[in-house]
Write an enzyme that holds these catalytic residues in place. Structure first.
Site, PDB file in Angstrom:
ATOM      1  N   LYS A  93      68.469  62.670 108.796  1.00 37.67           N
ATOM      2  CA  LYS A  93      67.536  61.739 109.413  1.00 37.67           C
ATOM      3  C   LYS A  93      68.164  60.358 109.296  1.00 37.67           C
ATOM      4  O   LYS A  93      68.289  59.808 108.199  1.00 37.67           O
ATOM      5  CB  LYS A  93      66.176  61.770 108.727  1.00 37.67           C
ATOM      6  CG  LYS A  93      65.176  60.834 109.404  1.00 37.67           C
ATOM      7  CD  LYS A  93      63.963  60.580 108.542  1.00 37.67           C
ATOM      8  CE  LYS A  93      63.118  59.477 109.171  1.00 37.67           C
ATOM      9  NZ  LYS A  93      62.070  58.993 108.250  1.00 37.67           N
ATOM     10  N   GLY A 154      54.811  53.171 106.674  1.00 35.95           N
ATOM     11  CA  GLY A 154      53.842  52.918 105.617  1.00 35.95           C
ATOM     12  C   GLY A 154      52.627  52.117 106.026  1.00 35.95           C
ATOM     13  O   GLY A 154      51.758  51.851 105.193  1.00 35.95           O
ATOM     14  N   ALA A 181      56.641  57.858 111.280  1.00 35.38           N
ATOM     15  CA  ALA A 181      56.201  56.587 110.690  1.00 35.38           C
ATOM     16  C   ALA A 181      54.884  56.116 111.300  1.00 35.38           C
ATOM     17  O   ALA A 181      54.642  56.252 112.495  1.00 35.38           O
ATOM     18  CB  ALA A 181      57.248  55.494 110.832  1.00 35.38           C
ATOM     19  N   GLY A 182      54.050  55.556 110.445  1.00 35.94           N
ATOM     20  CA  GLY A 182      52.804  54.936 110.868  1.00 35.94           C
ATOM     21  C   GLY A 182      51.581  55.820 110.789  1.00 35.94           C
ATOM     22  O   GLY A 182      50.460  55.331 110.927  1.00 35.94           O
ATOM     23  N   ASN A 203      54.629  60.566 105.191  1.00 33.04           N
ATOM     24  CA  ASN A 203      54.823  60.568 103.749  1.00 33.04           C
ATOM     25  C   ASN A 203      53.693  59.805 103.052  1.00 33.04           C
ATOM     26  O   ASN A 203      52.897  60.372 102.319  1.00 33.04           O
ATOM     27  CB  ASN A 203      56.176  59.964 103.408  1.00 33.04           C
ATOM     28  CG  ASN A 203      56.562  60.073 101.942  1.00 33.04           C
ATOM     29  OD1 ASN A 203      57.705  59.869 101.577  1.00 33.04           O
ATOM     30  ND2 ASN A 203      55.649  60.407 101.048  1.00 33.04           N
ATOM     31  N   THR A 204      53.606  58.499 103.320  1.00 32.91           N
ATOM     32  CA  THR A 204      52.674  57.637 102.603  1.00 32.91           C
ATOM     33  C   THR A 204      51.229  58.098 102.742  1.00 32.91           C
ATOM     34  O   THR A 204      50.454  58.025 101.772  1.00 32.91           O
ATOM     35  CB  THR A 204      52.810  56.184 103.102  1.00 32.91           C
ATOM     36  OG1 THR A 204      54.180  55.786 103.025  1.00 32.91           O
ATOM     37  CG2 THR A 204      51.973  55.235 102.269  1.00 32.91           C
TER      38      THR A 204
END
Length: 254
Positions: A93, A154, A181-182, A203-204
């Site tokens: 990635k 994040g 992301a986001g 992830n977050t």
């Protein structure tokens, strides 16, 4: 689902391995999510050693190393080569950050790094913006997958620009696309799948939730719902009402 460099993903969810309260919760969250891919950082592996790596291997998921924290082409390429040695996979990635506050990718360096890594035998998963021209350049550089952001890393803002994401899906109908992301809520993940995206990477949203394991379960269900909704060919939105009850045979009173 479209194949990723010839590999069928067991599940549309790719899940990161950072920021969890403990290794035990990380493992429980992964199992609850059903994620088919784990993204891992070379920096995390270097710091935690064999214990972390053994736990990830035991999950039985595909491994996607990343170049998180890299800001130059040279740094990203070097990190990718080190990751291939450590994790034993050609998948990478590719993250190349151009702006410290927004963590927006440096798309110019990204294209150059993607070309170099592809020539070196890597199968590149580029973290990019939702710009169509950048997407074209990445494919020309040898990428077979595109990973446009939904919102800054994040931020939990979801899909900031659905128009651009829809346009990217339409422009690259045969290319595996991942919203990366986001994502902050299960509804965000479901929406990405409803738009026809092949997977989401997050992830977050799970790791920093009050209950990561429950959030992982919620994400799994949302992704399944979004995938089923897309397959079902949903109706198009309208500006005006459309009666669902027929008026034939209705009595008219004078």
């Amino acid at each position: 689902m479209r194949a990723f460099y010839g590999t069928e993903l067991p599940n549309p969810l790719m899940l990161g391995t950072a920021q969890y309260p403990s290794p035990a919760i990380l493992e429980q969250a992964f199992r609850a999510s059903g994620a088919g891919v784990a993204t891992v950082s070379l920096r995390r592996e270097s710091g935690a050693g064999q214990t972390f790596w053994s736990m990830i291997r035991d999950l039985g998921v595909l491994i996607l190393p990343n170049t998180a924290g890299c800001h130059t082409v040279k740094e990203a390429v070097t990190t990718a080569h080190m990751a291939r040695e450590v994790f034993g996979t050609p998948w990478i990635k590719l993250e190349l950050i151009g702006h410290t506050d927004s963590l927006q990718p440096d798309v110019f360096g990204l294209i150059e790094a993607a070309r170099i890594l592809t020539e070196d035998g890597f199968q590149v998963f580029p973290y990019t913006t939702d710009d169509l021209i950048v997407g074209e350049r990445l494919l020309a550089a040898g990428c077979e997958v595109l990973m446009p952001w939904g919102a800054p890393i994040g931020s939990g803002r979801g899909l900031n620009n659905e128009y651009a994401l829809r346009a990217m899906r339409a422009e690259f109908p045969d290319t595996p696309l991942v919203v990366d992301a986001g994502i902050g809520l299960p509804s965000h993940a479901a929406r990405a799948l409803e738009l026809g995206y092949d997977a989401v990477l997050l992830n977050t949203a799970v790791a920093r939730a009050g209950d990561p394991v429950e959030m992982a379960r919620a994400m799994a269900l949302a992704i399944q719902a979004g995938q089923l909704a897309h397959r079902a060919d949903p109706i198009e939105a309208r500006d005006m009402a459309s009666a669902s009850t027929p008026v034939i045979g209705k009595a008219f009173l004078s």
